[in-house]
Design a protein around this motif. Structure first.
Motif, PDB file in Angstrom:
ATOM      1  N   HIS A  40       0.821  -1.219   0.000  1.00 27.13           N
ATOM      2  CA  HIS A  40       0.000   0.000   0.000  1.00 27.13           C
ATOM      3  C   HIS A  40       0.850   1.262   0.000  1.00 27.13           C
ATOM      4  N   LYS A  41       2.150   1.142   0.256  1.00 24.54           N
ATOM      5  CA  LYS A  41       3.029   2.304   0.270  1.00 24.54           C
ATOM      6  C   LYS A  41       3.612   2.610  -1.114  1.00 24.54           C
TER       7      LYS A  41
ATOM      8  N   HIS B 216      -1.262   6.349   5.847  1.00 26.93           N
ATOM      9  CA  HIS B 216      -0.502   5.190   5.389  1.00 26.93           C
ATOM     10  C   HIS B 216       0.940   5.200   5.876  1.00 26.93           C
TER      11      HIS B 216
END
Length: 452
Positions: A154-155, A389
């Motif tokens: 997700h990064k 995030h």
């Protein structure tokens, strides 16, 4: 809390402002005279308009915040590059610039190859794209491949390196789906050791395994030079402490290298060297455990009334409460038994400091206050914390606040919190899963990097 009066502020560029001092910094960081694997050396390109434009995003901000429990608090904001929103920008820009200079000097192509939990890889890819856009090298001359665990997916960010078919082929993003995220380090190092020479012969391209401490310390040393210009320390009046969320503490080790340089030239006094506060999370607390001479975290017992796990015992260096004693607050911090612990322990023994572990529950409790506090310095955290995030900056501030509340800090110290990362959903375009190359072995890596 109250706002400090006449507190210094400052904005600068951690690379361009100290470009002429890079040879001094390199001399202190590059201690291996004959590295076993390929490196391009430490020479940097001459500054011209294109190189200056390339380095333009290496900005830093010195921003005073409201005082807390008698501590004057400053944010050292290292997240100004919109292509990364993390401190990994500085080292990545210098790594890629060194590759560019080597390409110009020798005519050899370079593939930068690195494992990453997410942020280092994003920053390396951003730096390579910036170099290509600035005309510093061609896509065939300068390439990058990074290997990330699926926990950091997700990064990862979509850029032209992933959306342009030619650039995507030349600059693959590899994904490791094994159970232990830290395996990416050993797997990448094994590929570089066993396959780099053959790759260089086959594709006329040198493979540079760039995840080495010196490559990051060189960039992070400039933080001390920036601090000295923005707000020199008067130890007799107000000693200082630097708080930093860490995995291996590359950033703090680099900072102390910069301080040592300033002390060696008489620009700063050894007596004013700041103390250090290491902040970690429960999934990777090894540096704090080493500093506190503990083998294991304290035990936690479920509070049946409230549902949280509460610490057994009264050691204030560890979370008082947590949702899960094995939680991963942020997969950015994934290193166990870092070899840098001994050096950091020695620095803290000589110059003061401590370590503290924080939990997600503690960060959430602090979040509304931190969001308002940091907004005054131009750092905008999302109202909905589920969109966040990257928790590095929130972790560092939570660690400082907990340490202050628990009496772990010398009362009269000013505190500098290194804001090393914060980004949220909507601030970047996530990498499409279809643009990832799944790998589990070095043979898989070799196939993904093949240009055949």
């Amino acid at each position: 809390m109250h706002t400090s009066t006449a507190a210094p502020t400052g904005t600068g560029n951690l690379v361009l402002d100290f470009y002429d001092r890079m040879p001094e910094i390199v001399a202190r960081c590059a201690t291996d005279p004959a590295p076993a694997a390929f490196t391009p050396g430490f020479a940097l390109p001459e500054l011209d308009d294109a190189v200056r434009a390339y380095f333009a995003v290496a900005t830093a901000r010195w921003r005073p915040l409201a005082d807390y429990r008698g501590h004057r608090v400053t944010l050292l904001d290292l997240t100004g590059n919109p292509g990364t929103h993390t401190t990994k920008t500085y080292a990545s820009l210098l790594i890629v610039a060194r590759a560019v200079e080597h390409i110009r000097r020798t005519g050899r192509n370079i593939l930068i190859f690195s494992p990453t939990s997410g942020n280092k890889g994003v920053a390396l890819r951003d730096a390579v794209l910036r170099a290509l856009d600035a005309g510093l090298a061609t896509p065939e001359q300068l390439r990058v491949a990074t290997l990330a665990p699926t926990t950091g997916r997700h990064k990862l960010r979509a850029t032209r390196l992933s959306t342009d078919p030619r650039l995507r082929r030349l600059n693959p993003q590899l994904s490791y789906s094994g159970t232990d995220p830290e395996t990416v380090k050993a797997l990448a190092r094994e590929f570089a050791r066993d396959h780099a020479a053959d790759y260089a012969r086959r594709y006329d391209t040198d493979v540079w395994f760039s995840l080495e401490l010196a490559n990051y310390m060189i960039a992070d040393a400039a933080r001390a030079l920036f601090e000295q210009r923005a707000d020199p320390i008067d130890a007799a009046a107000r000693p200082r402490l630097h708080a930093h969320a860490v995995s291996s503490a590359f950033g703090l080790l680099g900072y102390h290298t910069g301080r040592a340089l300033l002390e060696s030239t008489g620009e700063a006094s050894p007596a004013s060297r700041p103390a250090s506060l290491l902040v970690q999370h429960l999934a990777a607390p090894d540096m704090v455990l080493s500093l506190r001479d503990r083998a294991l975290l304290p035990a936690y017992a479920r509070d049946e009334a409230g549902g949280l796990f509460r610490r057994v015992g009264d050691d204030p260096h560890y979370p008082a409460v947590t949702y899960d004693p094995a939680e991963v607050l942020d997969p950015t911090f994934y290193t166990h038994r870092p070899p840098t612990s001994a050096a950091m322990n020695d620095l803290i023994a000589r110059h003061g400091g401590d370590g503290i572990v924080v939990s997600l529950a503690e960060c959430i409790e602090r979040y509304p206050h931190l969001r308002a506090w940091l907004s005054a310095a131009g750092v905008e955290l999302p109202a909905d914390l589920r969109r966040l995030h990257e928790w590095s900056t929130v972790m560092a501030f939570t660690g400082f606040l907990n340490a202050a509340d628990r009496g772990l800090l010398q009362p009269d110290r000013d505190v500098v919190v290194h804001g090393t990362g914060h980004y949220a959903e909507g601030m970047y375009e996530p990498l499409c899963p279809g643009d990832l190359h799944p790998v589990t072995t070095t043979a898989d890596i070799a196939a993904a990097l093949s240009l055949a």
